[in-house]
Design a protein around this motif. Structure first.
Motif, PDB file in Angstrom:
ATOM      1  N   VAL A  92      68.524  40.673  64.431  1.00 33.77           N
ATOM      2  CA  VAL A  92      68.509  39.239  64.136  1.00 33.77           C
ATOM      3  C   VAL A  92      67.970  38.513  65.355  1.00 33.77           C
ATOM      4  CG1 VAL A  92      69.988  37.233  63.661  1.00 33.77           C
ATOM      5  CG2 VAL A  92      70.532  39.439  62.631  1.00 33.77           C
ATOM      6  N   VAL A  93      67.148  37.492  65.124  1.00 31.32           N
ATOM      7  CA  VAL A  93      66.679  36.623  66.205  1.00 31.32           C
ATOM      8  C   VAL A  93      67.585  35.399  66.207  1.00 31.32           C
ATOM      9  CG1 VAL A  93      64.767  35.290  67.152  1.00 31.32           C
ATOM     10  CG2 VAL A  93      64.296  37.400  65.879  1.00 31.32           C
ATOM     11  N   GLY A 133      58.969  38.646  58.364  1.00 29.10           N
ATOM     12  CA  GLY A 133      60.104  39.512  58.119  1.00 29.10           C
ATOM     13  C   GLY A 133      61.252  39.403  59.101  1.00 29.10           C
ATOM     14  N   TYR A 134      61.176  38.468  60.036  1.00 30.35           N
ATOM     15  CA  TYR A 134      62.265  38.317  61.001  1.00 30.35           C
ATOM     16  C   TYR A 134      63.450  37.611  60.358  1.00 30.35           C
ATOM     17  CZ  TYR A 134      59.146  39.734  64.752  1.00 30.35           C
ATOM     18  OH  TYR A 134      58.300  40.442  65.554  1.00 30.35           O
ATOM     19  N   ASP A 135      64.637  38.099  60.645  1.00 27.94           N
ATOM     20  CA  ASP A 135      65.873  37.463  60.215  1.00 27.94           C
ATOM     21  C   ASP A 135      66.237  36.460  61.305  1.00 27.94           C
ATOM     22  OD1 ASP A 135      68.324  36.739  59.160  1.00 27.94           O
ATOM     23  OD2 ASP A 135      69.247  38.706  59.447  1.00 27.94           O
ATOM     24  N   ILE A 136      66.121  35.179  61.003  1.00 24.09           N
ATOM     25  CA  ILE A 136      66.322  34.113  61.983  1.00 24.09           C
ATOM     26  C   ILE A 136      67.672  33.463  61.757  1.00 24.09           C
ATOM     27  CG2 ILE A 136      65.440  31.915  62.875  1.00 24.09           C
ATOM     28  CD1 ILE A 136      63.479  34.207  63.325  1.00 24.09           C
ATOM     29  N   LYS A 137      68.417  33.299  62.836  1.00 27.50           N
ATOM     30  CA  LYS A 137      69.674  32.559  62.794  1.00 27.50           C
ATOM     31  C   LYS A 137      69.604  31.471  63.859  1.00 27.50           C
ATOM     32  CE  LYS A 137      72.112  35.381  60.039  1.00 27.50           C
ATOM     33  NZ  LYS A 137      71.333  35.576  58.870  1.00 27.50           N
ATOM     34  N   GLU A 138      69.739  30.231  63.411  1.00 28.02           N
ATOM     35  CA  GLU A 138      69.837  29.123  64.366  1.00 28.02           C
ATOM     36  C   GLU A 138      71.313  28.827  64.533  1.00 28.02           C
ATOM     37  OE1 GLU A 138      66.809  25.721  64.673  1.00 28.02           O
ATOM     38  OE2 GLU A 138      66.922  26.220  62.546  1.00 28.02           O
ATOM     39  N   ILE A 146      59.491  28.821  62.952  1.00 26.40           N
ATOM     40  CA  ILE A 146      60.567  29.574  62.305  1.00 26.40           C
ATOM     41  C   ILE A 146      60.095  30.127  60.965  1.00 26.40           C
ATOM     42  CG2 ILE A 146      62.875  29.393  61.283  1.00 26.40           C
ATOM     43  CD1 ILE A 146      63.457  27.293  63.540  1.00 26.40           C
ATOM     44  N   GLN A 147      59.407  29.303  60.185  1.00 24.61           N
ATOM     45  CA  GLN A 147      58.889  29.758  58.886  1.00 24.61           C
ATOM     46  C   GLN A 147      57.911  30.914  59.056  1.00 24.61           C
ATOM     47  OE1 GLN A 147      57.209  26.218  57.156  1.00 24.61           O
ATOM     48  NE2 GLN A 147      59.205  25.410  56.530  1.00 24.61           N
ATOM     49  N   LYS A 148      57.029  30.814  60.044  1.00 26.55           N
ATOM     50  CA  LYS A 148      56.050  31.885  60.278  1.00 26.55           C
ATOM     51  C   LYS A 148      56.747  33.192  60.655  1.00 26.55           C
ATOM     52  CE  LYS A 148      52.096  29.043  61.623  1.00 26.55           C
ATOM     53  NZ  LYS A 148      51.164  28.699  62.715  1.00 26.55           N
ATOM     54  N   LEU A 149      57.797  33.101  61.462  1.00 21.35           N
ATOM     55  CA  LEU A 149      58.546  34.312  61.826  1.00 21.35           C
ATOM     56  C   LEU A 149      59.247  34.907  60.613  1.00 21.35           C
ATOM     57  CD1 LEU A 149      60.063  33.137  65.235  1.00 21.35           C
ATOM     58  CD2 LEU A 149      58.307  34.895  64.909  1.00 21.35           C
ATOM     59  N   GLN A 150      59.798  34.050  59.760  1.00 25.88           N
ATOM     60  CA  GLN A 150      60.467  34.535  58.557  1.00 25.88           C
ATOM     61  C   GLN A 150      59.479  35.212  57.604  1.00 25.88           C
ATOM     62  OE1 GLN A 150      62.395  30.782  57.630  1.00 25.88           O
ATOM     63  NE2 GLN A 150      64.381  31.596  58.244  1.00 25.88           N
ATOM     64  N   VAL A 151      58.269  34.661  57.476  1.00 29.09           N
ATOM     65  CA  VAL A 151      57.233  35.273  56.635  1.00 29.09           C
ATOM     66  C   VAL A 151      56.887  36.669  57.154  1.00 29.09           C
ATOM     67  CG1 VAL A 151      54.774  35.109  56.008  1.00 29.09           C
ATOM     68  CG2 VAL A 151      56.262  33.115  55.765  1.00 29.09           C
ATOM     69  N   PRO A 193      70.090  26.104  68.175  1.00 21.43           N
ATOM     70  CA  PRO A 193      69.858  25.190  67.055  1.00 21.43           C
ATOM     71  C   PRO A 193      69.023  23.972  67.421  1.00 21.43           C
ATOM     72  CG  PRO A 193      72.212  25.351  67.570  1.00 21.43           C
ATOM     73  CD  PRO A 193      71.488  26.251  68.504  1.00 21.43           C
ATOM     74  N   LYS A 194      68.114  23.626  66.511  1.00 18.53           N
ATOM     75  CA  LYS A 194      67.281  22.422  66.596  1.00 18.53           C
ATOM     76  C   LYS A 194      66.441  22.360  67.870  1.00 18.53           C
ATOM     77  CE  LYS A 194      70.458  19.988  63.692  1.00 18.53           C
ATOM     78  NZ  LYS A 194      71.546  19.092  63.535  1.00 18.53           N
ATOM     79  N   GLN A 195      66.076  23.525  68.395  1.00 18.13           N
ATOM     80  CA  GLN A 195      65.266  23.577  69.608  1.00 18.13           C
ATOM     81  C   GLN A 195      63.863  24.127  69.357  1.00 18.13           C
ATOM     82  OE1 GLN A 195      66.320  22.401  72.671  1.00 18.13           O
ATOM     83  NE2 GLN A 195      68.048  21.667  71.475  1.00 18.13           N
ATOM     84  N   PHE A 196      63.643  24.729  68.201  1.00 17.15           N
ATOM     85  CA  PHE A 196      62.372  25.367  67.915  1.00 17.15           C
ATOM     86  C   PHE A 196      61.731  24.727  66.689  1.00 17.15           C
ATOM     87  CE2 PHE A 196      64.690  28.335  70.488  1.00 17.15           C
ATOM     88  CZ  PHE A 196      63.724  28.875  71.325  1.00 17.15           C
TER      89      PHE A 196
END
Length: 120
Positions: free
Chosen positions: A59-60, A79-84, A72-77, A64-67
């Motif tokens: 998980v990356v 395949g990265y699991d993003i947690k803010e 974030i959307q590009k990383l999720q596309v 919160p609210k810093q990026f």
């Protein structure tokens, strides 16, 4: 805490340290890169938003609210699991930088109650 001493051309350039267990390397490296690659002064480098990723859990974690949401959307596309989420374990860096012109600058992490004193 892991104190890290950085030399440049054989001379002292930076001292960086943070607590944080598995995030120590992340916090220290991002601070060093912020100075040398992104031209930030020491306080900017220490205060800058951080992220952390390690193999397990896969998980990356982003502060919160810093990026940027597009980033974030590009990383999720990809395949990265993003947690803010707020995570006290992304480090509380304190650092000293000695420029090539012998100017000393300091940085104290605003994520804690740390303080840096400007030397004259």
């Amino acid at each position: 805490m892991t104190p890290t001493i950085v030399e440049k051309n054989g001379k002292l350039s930076m001292i960086v340290g943070t607590p944080g267990g598995s995030t120590i390397i992340t916090s220290v490296l991002q601070t060093i890169l912020n100075v040398y690659e992104f031209g930030m002064d020491m306080q900017e480098a220490v205060s800058a938003a951080r992220f952390h990723h390690q193999w397990l859990p896969d998980v990356v974690i982003l502060e919160p609210k810093q990026f940027d949401s597009l980033l974030i959307q590009k990383l999720q596309v990809k395949g990265y699991d993003i947690k803010e989420e707020y995570s006290r374990i992304i480090g509380r860096v304190d650092a000293i930088h000695l420029s090539e012109k012998k100017v000393i600058s300091t940085g104290a992490d605003p994520r804690g109650d740390d303080t840096a004193v400007k030397l004259y």
